[in-house]
Design a protein around this motif. Sequence first.
Motif, PDB file in Angstrom:
ATOM      1  N   THR A  80       0.823  -1.211   0.000  1.00 14.99           N
ATOM      2  CA  THR A  80       0.000   0.000   0.000  1.00 14.99           C
ATOM      3  C   THR A  80       0.855   1.258   0.000  1.00 14.99           C
ATOM      4  O   THR A  80       0.674   2.149  -0.825  1.00 14.99           O
ATOM      5  CB  THR A  80      -0.946   0.000   1.213  1.00 14.99           C
ATOM      6  OG1 THR A  80      -1.783  -1.163   1.150  1.00 14.99           O
ATOM      7  CG2 THR A  80      -1.811   1.252   1.205  1.00 14.99           C
ATOM      8  N   LEU A  81       1.794   1.356   0.907  1.00 12.33           N
ATOM      9  CA  LEU A  81       2.587   2.577   1.035  1.00 12.33           C
ATOM     10  C   LEU A  81       3.885   2.531   0.247  1.00 12.33           C
ATOM     11  O   LEU A  81       4.408   3.584  -0.146  1.00 12.33           O
ATOM     12  CB  LEU A  81       2.898   2.849   2.513  1.00 12.33           C
ATOM     13  CG  LEU A  81       1.747   3.434   3.326  1.00 12.33           C
ATOM     14  CD1 LEU A  81       2.129   3.546   4.789  1.00 12.33           C
ATOM     15  CD2 LEU A  81       1.339   4.795   2.794  1.00 12.33           C
ATOM     16  N   TYR A  82       4.435   1.340   0.004  1.00 15.23           N
ATOM     17  CA  TYR A  82       5.746   1.264  -0.631  1.00 15.23           C
ATOM     18  C   TYR A  82       5.727   0.619  -2.011  1.00 15.23           C
ATOM     19  O   TYR A  82       6.737   0.619  -2.708  1.00 15.23           O
ATOM     20  CB  TYR A  82       6.726   0.534   0.286  1.00 15.23           C
ATOM     21  CG  TYR A  82       6.985   1.311   1.553  1.00 15.23           C
ATOM     22  CD1 TYR A  82       7.975   2.279   1.591  1.00 15.23           C
ATOM     23  CD2 TYR A  82       6.216   1.120   2.690  1.00 15.23           C
ATOM     24  CE1 TYR A  82       8.203   3.024   2.738  1.00 15.23           C
ATOM     25  CE2 TYR A  82       6.436   1.857   3.844  1.00 15.23           C
ATOM     26  CZ  TYR A  82       7.425   2.806   3.857  1.00 15.23           C
ATOM     27  OH  TYR A  82       7.645   3.550   4.994  1.00 15.23           O
ATOM     28  N   GLY A  83       4.589   0.046  -2.400  1.00 15.16           N
ATOM     29  CA  GLY A  83       4.430  -0.356  -3.785  1.00 15.16           C
ATOM     30  C   GLY A  83       5.025  -1.696  -4.135  1.00 15.16           C
ATOM     31  O   GLY A  83       5.235  -2.571  -3.298  1.00 15.16           O
ATOM     32  N   SER A 119      12.940   8.376 -10.458  1.00 13.69           N
ATOM     33  CA  SER A 119      11.663   8.265  -9.763  1.00 13.69           C
ATOM     34  C   SER A 119      11.204   9.637  -9.294  1.00 13.69           C
ATOM     35  O   SER A 119      12.007  10.531  -9.009  1.00 13.69           O
ATOM     36  CB  SER A 119      11.773   7.316  -8.563  1.00 13.69           C
ATOM     37  OG  SER A 119      12.736   7.776  -7.630  1.00 13.69           O
ATOM     38  N   ASN A 120       9.893   9.791  -9.248  1.00 14.46           N
ATOM     39  CA  ASN A 120       9.252  11.003  -8.744  1.00 14.46           C
ATOM     40  C   ASN A 120       8.148  10.591  -7.781  1.00 14.46           C
ATOM     41  O   ASN A 120       7.371   9.671  -8.073  1.00 14.46           O
ATOM     42  CB  ASN A 120       8.629  11.823  -9.875  1.00 14.46           C
ATOM     43  CG  ASN A 120       9.655  12.418 -10.804  1.00 14.46           C
ATOM     44  OD1 ASN A 120      10.087  13.548 -10.623  1.00 14.46           O
ATOM     45  ND2 ASN A 120      10.053  11.662 -11.837  1.00 14.46           N
ATOM     46  N   GLU A 121       8.090  11.256  -6.632  1.00 15.35           N
ATOM     47  CA  GLU A 121       7.027  10.972  -5.674  1.00 15.35           C
ATOM     48  C   GLU A 121       6.513  12.274  -5.079  1.00 15.35           C
ATOM     49  O   GLU A 121       7.288  13.102  -4.600  1.00 15.35           O
ATOM     50  CB  GLU A 121       7.513  10.052  -4.555  1.00 15.35           C
ATOM     51  CG  GLU A 121       6.418   9.671  -3.572  1.00 15.35           C
ATOM     52  CD  GLU A 121       6.812   8.559  -2.619  1.00 15.35           C
ATOM     53  OE1 GLU A 121       5.928   8.037  -1.911  1.00 15.35           O
ATOM     54  OE2 GLU A 121       8.012   8.202  -2.592  1.00 15.35           O
ATOM     55  N   LEU A 127       1.461  10.113  -5.082  1.00 11.15           N
ATOM     56  CA  LEU A 127       1.588   9.707  -6.472  1.00 11.15           C
ATOM     57  C   LEU A 127       3.053   9.360  -6.711  1.00 11.15           C
ATOM     58  O   LEU A 127       3.947  10.142  -6.364  1.00 11.15           O
ATOM     59  CB  LEU A 127       1.150  10.838  -7.397  1.00 11.15           C
ATOM     60  CG  LEU A 127       1.235  10.568  -8.912  1.00 11.15           C
ATOM     61  CD1 LEU A 127       0.231   9.493  -9.315  1.00 11.15           C
ATOM     62  CD2 LEU A 127       0.982  11.859  -9.691  1.00 11.15           C
ATOM     63  N   TYR A 128       3.305   8.185  -7.289  1.00  8.11           N
ATOM     64  CA  TYR A 128       4.675   7.702  -7.484  1.00  8.11           C
ATOM     65  C   TYR A 128       4.861   7.300  -8.934  1.00  8.11           C
ATOM     66  O   TYR A 128       4.006   6.622  -9.527  1.00  8.11           O
ATOM     67  CB  TYR A 128       4.943   6.510  -6.568  1.00  8.11           C
ATOM     68  CG  TYR A 128       6.337   5.933  -6.698  1.00  8.11           C
ATOM     69  CD1 TYR A 128       7.420   6.539  -6.083  1.00  8.11           C
ATOM     70  CD2 TYR A 128       6.561   4.774  -7.436  1.00  8.11           C
ATOM     71  CE1 TYR A 128       8.707   6.011  -6.202  1.00  8.11           C
ATOM     72  CE2 TYR A 128       7.830   4.236  -7.563  1.00  8.11           C
ATOM     73  CZ  TYR A 128       8.899   4.863  -6.943  1.00  8.11           C
ATOM     74  OH  TYR A 128      10.170   4.336  -7.066  1.00  8.11           O
ATOM     75  N   GLN A 129       5.990   7.715  -9.520  1.00 14.44           N
ATOM     76  CA  GLN A 129       6.325   7.361 -10.897  1.00 14.44           C
ATOM     77  C   GLN A 129       7.756   6.857 -10.949  1.00 14.44           C
ATOM     78  O   GLN A 129       8.653   7.411 -10.304  1.00 14.44           O
ATOM     79  CB  GLN A 129       6.152   8.584 -11.812  1.00 14.44           C
ATOM     80  CG  GLN A 129       6.439   8.337 -13.277  1.00 14.44           C
ATOM     81  CD  GLN A 129       7.883   8.657 -13.676  1.00 14.44           C
ATOM     82  OE1 GLN A 129       8.575   9.403 -12.996  1.00 14.44           O
ATOM     83  NE2 GLN A 129       8.330   8.077 -14.779  1.00 14.44           N
ATOM     84  N   ALA A 141       1.952   4.848  -9.857  1.00 13.76           N
ATOM     85  CA  ALA A 141       1.112   4.342  -8.774  1.00 13.76           C
ATOM     86  C   ALA A 141       0.469   5.499  -8.027  1.00 13.76           C
ATOM     87  O   ALA A 141       1.052   6.584  -7.882  1.00 13.76           O
ATOM     88  CB  ALA A 141       1.934   3.488  -7.809  1.00 13.76           C
ATOM     89  N   LEU A 142      -0.729   5.269  -7.538  1.00 12.33           N
ATOM     90  CA  LEU A 142      -1.456   6.202  -6.685  1.00 12.33           C
ATOM     91  C   LEU A 142      -1.790   5.480  -5.397  1.00 12.33           C
ATOM     92  O   LEU A 142      -2.293   4.353  -5.434  1.00 12.33           O
ATOM     93  CB  LEU A 142      -2.736   6.680  -7.379  1.00 12.33           C
ATOM     94  CG  LEU A 142      -3.645   7.626  -6.597  1.00 12.33           C
ATOM     95  CD1 LEU A 142      -2.962   8.972  -6.374  1.00 12.33           C
ATOM     96  CD2 LEU A 142      -4.974   7.811  -7.334  1.00 12.33           C
ATOM     97  N   TYR A 143      -1.503   6.099  -4.254  1.00  7.80           N
ATOM     98  CA  TYR A 143      -1.737   5.413  -2.990  1.00  7.80           C
ATOM     99  C   TYR A 143      -2.346   6.360  -1.955  1.00  7.80           C
ATOM    100  O   TYR A 143      -2.246   7.589  -2.058  1.00  7.80           O
ATOM    101  CB  TYR A 143      -0.450   4.795  -2.452  1.00  7.80           C
ATOM    102  CG  TYR A 143       0.639   5.797  -2.091  1.00  7.80           C
ATOM    103  CD1 TYR A 143       0.690   6.386  -0.829  1.00  7.80           C
ATOM    104  CD2 TYR A 143       1.633   6.122  -3.010  1.00  7.80           C
ATOM    105  CE1 TYR A 143       1.697   7.289  -0.497  1.00  7.80           C
ATOM    106  CE2 TYR A 143       2.633   7.021  -2.689  1.00  7.80           C
ATOM    107  CZ  TYR A 143       2.666   7.602  -1.434  1.00  7.80           C
ATOM    108  OH  TYR A 143       3.650   8.494  -1.110  1.00  7.80           O
TER     109      TYR A 143
END
Length: 724
Positions: A145-148, A347-349, A366-368, A399-401
Amino acid sequence: MIGVLLASGPVLAQDAPQPASTAGKAASATNLDSIMVTARKREETLQEVPVAVTAFTSEALDKLNVQDISALGPQVPNMTIYAARGASSTVTAYIRGVGQSDPTWGSDPGVGIYLDDVYIARPQGALLDVFDVSRIEVLRGPQGTLYGKNTIGGAIKYISRGLPTETEGFAQITVGNYSQLDAKAAIGGPIGGADSGLRVRVAVASLNNDGFGENTFNGQPVSDKQIKAARFNLGAYAGDDFDVQFALDYTDDTSGMRGSKMLAPNPFLPGYPPMDSRYDIRSGMRNLNNVESKGASATVNWRPNEDVALKYVIAKRESDSQGNVDFDTTPVKLADVSGTYDDNQVSNELQLNYDAGGRVRGVVGLYQFKGEAGGQIQNNYFSAQFADNQGKVLTDSIALYADWTFDLTSKLKLDVGARYTDEDKRAIVLNRLYADPGFVRPVAVTADFDKKTNFSNVSPKVSLDYQITPDIMVYGLATRGFKSGGYNIRANAVAVPRSAEPFDDETVDSFEIGSKMAFLDQRLFLNLSAFHNKYKDIQLSVFTGIDTNGDGIDDSFFGDFTNAGKGTVNGLEIEYQYLPTQHWLISGNLAWLDAKYDEYMDRGVNVAKQMKFTNAPEYSGALNVEYRTDLANGGNLSARVSYSYQSEVWPTTDLSPVIRQGGYGLVNAGVVWRVDDAWTLSLQGTNLADKEYRTTGYNIPAVGTLIGFYGAPRQYSLSARYDF
């Protein structure tokens, strides 16, 4: 509060280094103190987080003589972590029976490793050396959930020292057996005055020894250590509500080949019987095992009001590796493998934290991620068969969390979260056979493809925790983790066409209950967890035999990668700290793990009953006992003895009974004398009984290979540190 002198075990007190005066007070303290962690991407004390997490302060790491993150294994319930086969700084990590041992660019790790909020995608260079660290957190169980993706087993978070408001630093030198000579230093503080808003910190390390063995063919050292590392941090602060922090890190590992022991005579090499030493080899290959890794990141923190905090992290990492593995361990080119690896990632968060002090708080993000990993592996068998695997894998993931906590009552809290991940993977693979040992004249192609696939996943989480008393909390948790699928970069599409098709992502659905408890006026911490995991589409790296001449007998093989089936993993974990008097501290853990396959398909047949999970000991634990006392001059002295144990382990998927490691225990000890505010001397010893134990190995009957890689022998060292 328990300060530096209570740092002989995990889950301990304060992050910041303490002067001797504070440490002296800590030595006479009579209660424990829980540290702050960011396991849920917001600051909370360890004892109030409804998650199975173990945390180590910098003082704890020093007391336990943790030189790199592999030394954390015994101190964390149900964690196995070690250097990968044939490498020194490539990590193999398993938590609760879940991980990945294949370091090639076609597969992903099962335990996520993070350096200051930045995910390290590849295992090369990820066996992080410990220096100038604030704390390390180990989260057990799926963290999807939080770390993908690729945290299906858990996550290891390495948090460097922060930027100080006053000039401070340290210098340390360590000498030991095997010609160990380590130097570490750091300095940090404001630039242009305390009110300038600029702060900087620089840390460096040089870690060296002459190796545990010798290559008797050429006299070169084996299993040596030659590592240089540096970190640079710069922060610009515009008041308390806005700051920008830049970080650079660099590691250059030029250590040589790892030693391995021939566990049985090789039938193709009757003139080379097994050697007595578990580290000596007689290889004719070049002594090459280099890893260069570097990273850069920028973090923006903005608090527009008291209720909301925004955080943005952009990071780039890259690494290059070259290594040789001599599978036969002799000058004969029977099974010589050379590999080059390279990867880069961006990476971008973007993260938003909300906490108005009311009954609702949480985080959304939001994570890319964009990565490219590739290389070439050259295989020389019998000086007659020459084959290579080359190509690259490109990954695009977004990813969206969200994770939110609701106070249903003053004692009962509900935590819900979910993460959606969408990922594209493209594999470019060219595997060929050659007519020459220089790999110049190809004669056949075993795989040649450029393919793309997509994976999407929703990882939900829900938990309830109830504060029975101010010192006792119980929780229940259900969550999911996943590890993305991909392509086998060693595919042999001619002999086994399905090997060129993508393998699926794997998932774990985890159900856990636990408690965080304090007794005896905060002199005893007792944390318990029990879990039931359903493990699906398990990814396994195996050797598959092939018949090249049609006589019905497998006369060759290739590295296969497949989704074997399903499994169930149950376990219990106990972590404890006890302060019976102001002078004694007892800490450690106990763990039980029952990991079994429910389905394991091999050529259409379910062989689950014959198969075993790798790197999943049924029983493990550690006990640390420390005595500490204040000295008349204002300093203090502490002495520690540690014992760790793990039961039988099957390190490899082929389940070779010779590579299997039986149960064993290790004894470590240390004495730390804090002389005054500035000087600290320490004497440390690890594996004092000089126990022989294997971490992994190779069993390849087609080339007669049966070798084992062993853990470090008895080591002792003396350190002097100056703080200012």
